[in-house]
Design a protein around this motif. Sequence first.
Motif, mmCIF file in Angstrom:
data_model
loop_
_atom_site.group_PDB
_atom_site.id
_atom_site.type_symbol
_atom_site.label_atom_id
_atom_site.label_comp_id
_atom_site.label_asym_id
_atom_site.label_seq_id
_atom_site.Cartn_x
_atom_site.Cartn_y
_atom_site.Cartn_z
ATOM 1 N N ARG A 64 5.485 7.056 17.131
ATOM 2 C CA ARG A 64 5.200 8.458 17.422
ATOM 3 C C ARG A 64 5.796 9.364 16.341
ATOM 4 O O ARG A 64 5.200 10.372 15.954
ATOM 5 N N MET A 65 6.976 9.003 15.856
ATOM 6 C CA MET A 65 7.621 9.765 14.792
ATOM 7 C C MET A 65 6.731 9.821 13.554
ATOM 8 O O MET A 65 6.585 10.876 12.923
ATOM 9 N N PHE A 66 6.136 8.702 13.201
ATOM 10 C CA PHE A 66 5.251 8.638 12.035
ATOM 11 C C PHE A 66 4.045 9.550 12.230
ATOM 12 O O PHE A 66 3.687 10.334 11.344
ATOM 13 N N PHE A 67 3.401 9.479 13.398
ATOM 14 C CA PHE A 67 2.263 10.351 13.694
ATOM 15 C C PHE A 67 2.655 11.820 13.580
ATOM 16 O O PHE A 67 1.996 12.615 12.922
ATOM 17 N N ILE A 126 9.947 5.803 7.036
ATOM 18 C CA ILE A 126 9.217 6.002 8.291
ATOM 19 C C ILE A 126 7.925 5.197 8.291
ATOM 20 O O ILE A 126 7.577 4.538 9.280
ATOM 21 N N ALA A 127 7.183 5.232 7.178
ATOM 22 C CA ALA A 127 5.901 4.525 7.097
ATOM 23 C C ALA A 127 6.086 3.018 7.245
ATOM 24 O O ALA A 127 5.305 2.356 7.940
ATOM 25 N N VAL A 144 2.203 -1.792 3.376
ATOM 26 C CA VAL A 144 2.393 -0.343 3.376
ATOM 27 C C VAL A 144 2.362 0.167 1.941
ATOM 28 O O VAL A 144 3.068 -0.343 1.076
ATOM 29 N N LEU A 145 1.541 1.180 1.694
ATOM 30 C CA LEU A 145 1.519 1.823 0.384
ATOM 31 C C LEU A 145 2.723 2.749 0.296
ATOM 32 O O LEU A 145 3.037 3.468 1.248
ATOM 33 N N GLY A 309 -1.370 7.522 6.523
ATOM 34 C CA GLY A 309 -0.215 7.468 5.633
ATOM 35 C C GLY A 309 -0.427 8.178 4.309
ATOM 36 O O GLY A 309 0.529 8.426 3.573
ATOM 37 N N ASN A 310 -1.669 8.519 4.007
ATOM 38 C CA ASN A 310 -1.993 9.246 2.779
ATOM 39 C C ASN A 310 -2.080 10.749 2.977
ATOM 40 O O ASN A 310 -2.247 11.493 2.011
ATOM 41 N N VAL A 311 -1.997 11.204 4.222
ATOM 42 C CA VAL A 311 -2.165 12.628 4.504
ATOM 43 C C VAL A 311 -1.045 13.449 3.857
ATOM 44 O O VAL A 311 0.143 13.184 4.076
#
Length: 327
Positions: A64-67, A126-127, A144-145, A309-311
Amino acid sequence: MALLPYSRSIFLIISLLLTLSSISAAELDAHHYDKTCPQVEKIISETVQRASTFDPKVPARILRMFFHDCFIRGCDASILLDSSVGNKAEKDGPPNLSVHSFYVIDEAKSKLEKACPHTVSCADIIAIAARDVVALSGGPSWDVLKGRKDGRISKASETVNLPAPTLNVSQLIQSFAKRGLGVKDMVTLSGGHTLGFSHCSSFQARLHNFSFLHDIDPTLNTQFALNLKKICPKPNTNANTNFSAGQFLDSTASVFDNDYYRQLLAGKGLFSSDQSLVGDHRTRWIVEAFAKDQSLFFTEFVASMLKLGNVGVSENGEVRLNCKVVN
């Protein structure tokens, strides 16, 4: 044909903007730390696994933290910054008060600063941690990038832009579109609700005085709704109300699987935003497909997580020494 002066000016402006955007956009790479911090994934994975062993709520909270981080200013770890005099930060915004487990990221950062100082961004931690908690819970894994920078701005007022549990499908589509995410991404990422728990306050309005015609939201499974009413009685009717009361988001809340989608088809979506995915022709077919095929859901989830993750990723920013404060 020669460009007119006005047209030439417009052309130059557009070219300049495109050049600037290409300069500011960071190039993420799965091998970003191979030479500078080869142990990065091992350190983060061990930290996340240890924390999850002691607290089973950690996986849902990290995901949820990542979102919530990516949805505000992009994936820049702005959710980790502490509030300061004159500025209330994202983590203290109402939607983030129940995120918790920030200490897991702080612990991983502390270890990484000892292993490879001033190298790994908090945003990348985080990612990577989000991927780890999904895999740790039985879900898919992926490369993960990496290469994100940490942002310097965090405002609690901007958390109003997070998708609320009361949004309808059109509102959800619009919210995700602003982040460059499509309808399929929206339905897929909603599947992250397969992990987690919600307090009564997020869905209680569906159980009491829902509308002029219905006391309970008619899209809810009747027996499920009655059970929820026992858990979440009308607010303020009992001085001893348990404010920690609530319900898990699906029937296998500690396992990352496709049960979330099966629950929606059974009328057991806890949030009206979740349940609305079944009632709209633009999204129902995706819910049905994921409910039938877990491997399809996993494949699409990985693709959508990479897009998320690119946003907002750019070269602007820093690598914080302490995830709680800017350098």
